[in-house]
Scaffold this motif. Structure first.
Motif, PDB file in Angstrom:
ATOM      1  N   LEU B  49       1.178  -5.848   1.576  1.00  0.00           N
ATOM      2  CA  LEU B  49       2.417  -5.732   0.804  1.00  0.00           C
ATOM      3  C   LEU B  49       3.610  -5.301   1.646  1.00  0.00           C
ATOM      4  CD1 LEU B  49       1.821  -4.017  -2.637  1.00  0.00           C
ATOM      5  CD2 LEU B  49       2.303  -6.407  -2.151  1.00  0.00           C
ATOM      6  N   MET B 416      -2.738  -1.104  -4.940  1.00  0.00           N
ATOM      7  CA  MET B 416      -1.433  -1.748  -4.787  1.00  0.00           C
ATOM      8  C   MET B 416      -0.417  -0.932  -4.003  1.00  0.00           C
ATOM      9  SD  MET B 416       1.036  -3.784  -7.356  1.00  0.00           S
ATOM     10  CE  MET B 416      -0.039  -4.981  -8.095  1.00  0.00           C
ATOM     11  N   ASP B 417      -0.829   0.206  -3.473  1.00  0.00           N
ATOM     12  CA  ASP B 417       0.068   0.882  -2.539  1.00  0.00           C
ATOM     13  C   ASP B 417       0.107   0.157  -1.202  1.00  0.00           C
ATOM     14  OD1 ASP B 417       1.211   3.130  -3.948  1.00  0.00           O
ATOM     15  OD2 ASP B 417      -0.876   3.738  -4.230  1.00  0.00           O
ATOM     16  N   TYR B 418      -0.915  -0.651  -0.906  1.00  0.00           N
ATOM     17  CA  TYR B 418      -0.959  -1.386   0.362  1.00  0.00           C
ATOM     18  C   TYR B 418      -1.418  -2.820   0.218  1.00  0.00           C
ATOM     19  CZ  TYR B 418      -0.364   3.246   2.255  1.00  0.00           C
ATOM     20  OH  TYR B 418       0.149   4.474   2.507  1.00  0.00           O
ATOM     21  N   ARG B 425      -2.486   0.304  -8.763  1.00  0.00           N
ATOM     22  CA  ARG B 425      -2.690   1.339  -7.746  1.00  0.00           C
ATOM     23  C   ARG B 425      -4.006   2.085  -7.976  1.00  0.00           C
ATOM     24  NH1 ARG B 425       2.741   4.546  -8.646  1.00  0.00           N
ATOM     25  NH2 ARG B 425       2.359   3.673 -10.700  1.00  0.00           N
ATOM     26  N   ILE B 427      -4.883   4.816  -5.307  1.00  0.00           N
ATOM     27  CA  ILE B 427      -4.750   6.090  -4.590  1.00  0.00           C
ATOM     28  C   ILE B 427      -4.151   7.194  -5.464  1.00  0.00           C
ATOM     29  CG2 ILE B 427      -3.525   7.224  -2.679  1.00  0.00           C
ATOM     30  CD1 ILE B 427      -3.959   4.592  -1.068  1.00  0.00           C
TER      31      ILE B 427
END
Lengths: 99, 556
Positions: B49, B416-418, B425, B427
């Motif tokens: 992302l 979805m942080d990365y 998400r 984390i």
């Protein structure tokens, strides 16, 4: 009645850094989505995507992302695109740290 | 530990030279992204992302202090000062720049590491029990076999374009800590009636979109036949596996659609065909590799100081209660270092922490470290008399959290942080659950409980085999979290069952709190774990806790 076209922006990942970039009206890549060109016509959007796809030495993986007009410029409508304008939520890294 | 021979070193150097040239051609525009993508994936480089991501293999989770130091060096020089340990015993760097990746790969090669086959439709990093070579319950160290498989599978000409990725896990213990039944091939060491070592061969397990528990294709395979038999399985899969539909391409679907008997007949027939080609070279190699994994020279010393320290220091005692596992040598212990401090990102270690772990391994741990699929770091060989000093060093590095196996020892994928594939998400959900239970001060009372979180259906966070699994999805443009209950990733592998409708991002942590605190009222006594209680009562009382309004409605 023709289906209404959701406005779009052309977005991609920068070739070297891999971070999110957006295509502006004057054909540059910006790291600030608000400065992107908002595409309200479907045929024009497809054309702009094709043009972007030709710029392989600058970016990777261009696509059309949904966007909406705001007073500040184009803004994301989906949370994934929203995250791409900021960076991860667990650290102050990415675009949110560069502002 | 295994050391590269001249062949290994030359091979990795040549691949790095090739990739450097490929990166140069991508940057100058001679290669399009479509042309470059399969090449970068062969070398573990993803585009995510916010940046590129480099996935570095830590074969069977084993590394020495020099390698850990080098991972720290890479984190500082080329990334943002940290790395992320994954559920497949890899480490991921989240912020490399494309033009610097060839330098990173060279820095890895300097310490005999690589990122080959950490992506793509190939045989991936072979994983193993993270307590290998140390566990009290072990028949034999599975790592020599894992290393043999690594060498055999690396650039294997027949298996570079499989229908889909292919994952192998090996354990040398009857207690399965390597989730072998959720792999394309699982190898579980067993002994036959004559007392000889061999493998129970499990095939067609996997999580993801269509979770399946692996099936036993061979009860007992002599060690000498291992490579030929595994090659026969992958060969049959290569021919039979579906290439028309990505979602039906894994071997679990091949086994499911064709039936275990058909697959077994084909594998046995292929095995007989190729076996004469294995004339013993592999066994000679295996013997050399086994030599490299010889048990360290354990020291003999008094453990009185350890017992005294336990009595004197309650925090140390609590840590030894949760973070130690029985070692095959009575004077020793296996230390699990939690990379899950409450509120931190599961599996993320800073470069300072990596260097501290390397120093501890050098000073007290026979220079060995392991990465577990549960995203923690293991010191496999520690004399008990050194535990107080190790604990002090870990505290200094902010690595002394006493929570192994508890509520806050959560597996979470990057989400979805990365991750570009994620639908929600993971984390922050893990961070908030851990923080909340730390505030409640109940996690030691709750006892053993495995929460596993995936940010999409691909299940990198192993949610299907969590006692409590959480799956993050995109429901109509909003993050939504489904809960599964009763999963188990041990030798009794079981896929968790869906509890009911999903929860919004701001509802999921309260739902988990309700569920865990509700379990305390359901258990017969503090000895009955969450999973045991679930097995005794079934899902209904847990669903009633999760969906109280719905229960009230039904009652009305």
């Amino acid at each position: 009645m023709p289906r209404t076209f959701t406005p779009k922006v052309v977005t991609a990942n920068a070739l070297l850094e891999g971070d999110a970039v957006w295509l502006t009206e004057d054909n540059t890549w910006t790291r600030d989505m608000a400065k992107a060109e908002l595409l309200t016509d479907e045929a024009h959007a497809e054309l702009r995507l094709l043009e972007a796809a030709g710029r392989q030495d600058e970016i990777a993986g261009p696509y059309l992302a949904d966007a909406k007009a705001t007073d500040d410029g184009p803004a994301p409508t989906h949370f994934r695109e929203d995250f791409r304008t900021r960076g991860p939520s667990n650290y102050n890294h990415g675009k949110q740290a560069e502002v | 530990m295994y050391s590269y021979n001249d062949f290994d070193a030359a091979f990795v150097a040549e691949r790095n030279r090739q990739f450097r040239a490929q990166v140069e051609r991508r940057i100058d525009g001679s290669l399009t992204e479509d042309e470059f993508k399969p090449l970068r994936l062969m070398n573990g480089l993803y585009l995510q992302l916010h940046a590129y991501m480099l996935r570095v293999a830590i074969p069977y989770g084993t590394l020495n202090s020099a390698q850990m130091d080098q991972l720290a060096f890479i984190a500082d020089k080329f990334d943002k000062g940290y790395g992320h340990f994954t559920t497949r015993q890899n480490i991921q760097y989240n912020w490399p720049k494309l033009n610097e990746v060839p330098d990173i790969l060279e820095a890895l090669a300097d310490v005999e590491m690589h990122a080959l086959q950490t992506s793509g439709n190939t045989i991936r990093n072979v994983t193993a029990d993270h307590f290998a070579g140390a566990a009290a319950d072990e028949i034999a160290d599975p790592r020599p076999v894992a290393e043999l498989l690594r060498q055999w599978s690396t650039d294997h000409p027949e298996f570079q374009f499989l229908p889909r990725k292919f994952k192998i896990a090996v354990t040398g213990s009857p207690n399965d800590r390597a989730v072998t039944r959720a792999h394309d091939i699982g190898l579980r060491m067993v002994q036959n009636d004559a007392g000889e070592n061999g493998f129970e061969v499990i095939v067609g397990g996997g999580l993801g979109r269509t979770p399946m528990v692996g099936k036993v294709i061979r009860d007992f395979l002599p060690v000498a036949d291992l490579l030929a038999y595994v090659e026969a399985i992958v060969s049959v899969y290569n021919l039979l596996g579906r290439r028309d539909n990505k979602y039906k391409a894994r071997i679990k679907i091949t086994v499911h659609e064709n039936g275990l008997e058909t697959i077994r007949d084909m594998v046995e027939s292929r095995f007989e065909q190729i076996k004469p080609g294995f004339t013993g070279f592999d066994q000679g190699l295996l013997a050399q590799i086994e030599h490299a994994f010889a048990t360290p020279a354990f020291k003999a010393a008094s453990t009185d100081g350890y017992e005294a320290a336990r009595l004197a220091n309650p925090a140390f005692r609590s840590w030894t209660d949760t973070n130690l596992t029985a070692h095959k040598n009575d004077g020793y212990a296996i230390v699990s270092v939690s990379i899950k401090k409450h509120g931190q990102t599961p599996g993320d270690a800073t470069s300072d922490q990596m260097r501290a772990l390397a120093q501890i391994a050098r000073d007290y741990g026979h220079d060995e470290l392991r990465i577990s699929h549960e995203q923690n770091v293991i010191l496999p060989h520690v004399h008990k008399s050194d535990l107080p000093a190790i604990y002090a060093a870990l505290r200094e590095a902010d690595l002394a959290t006493a929570n192994i196996g508890l509520v806050s020892d959560i597996i979470a994928c990057p989400g979805m942080d990365y991750c570009a594939l994620a639908t929600a998400r993971s984390i922050p959900v893990a961070q908030q659950i851990a923080t909340r239970f730390d505030e409640l001060k109940v996690e030691h009372d709750v006892g053993p409980l495995k929460i596993k979180i995936s940010g999409c259906i691909n299940a990198c966070g192993h949610h299907h085999v969590g006692h409590i699994g959480i799956l993050g999805l995109d429901r109509a443009g909003v993050e939504n979290y489904q809960i599964t209950l009763g999963g188990d990733g041990t030798e009794d592998t079981h896929i968790g069952e869906r509890a009911g409708p999903g929860f919004a991002y701001d509802e999921i942590v309260p739902a988990i709190e309700r569920l865990v605190l509700g379990y305390l009222d359901l258990r017969t006594d503090p000895e009955e774990t969450f999973l045991q209680t679930f097995r005794r009562l079934g899902a209904d009382p847990f669903k009633a806790i999760l969906y109280p309004a719905k229960e009230a409605q039904n009652a009305a």
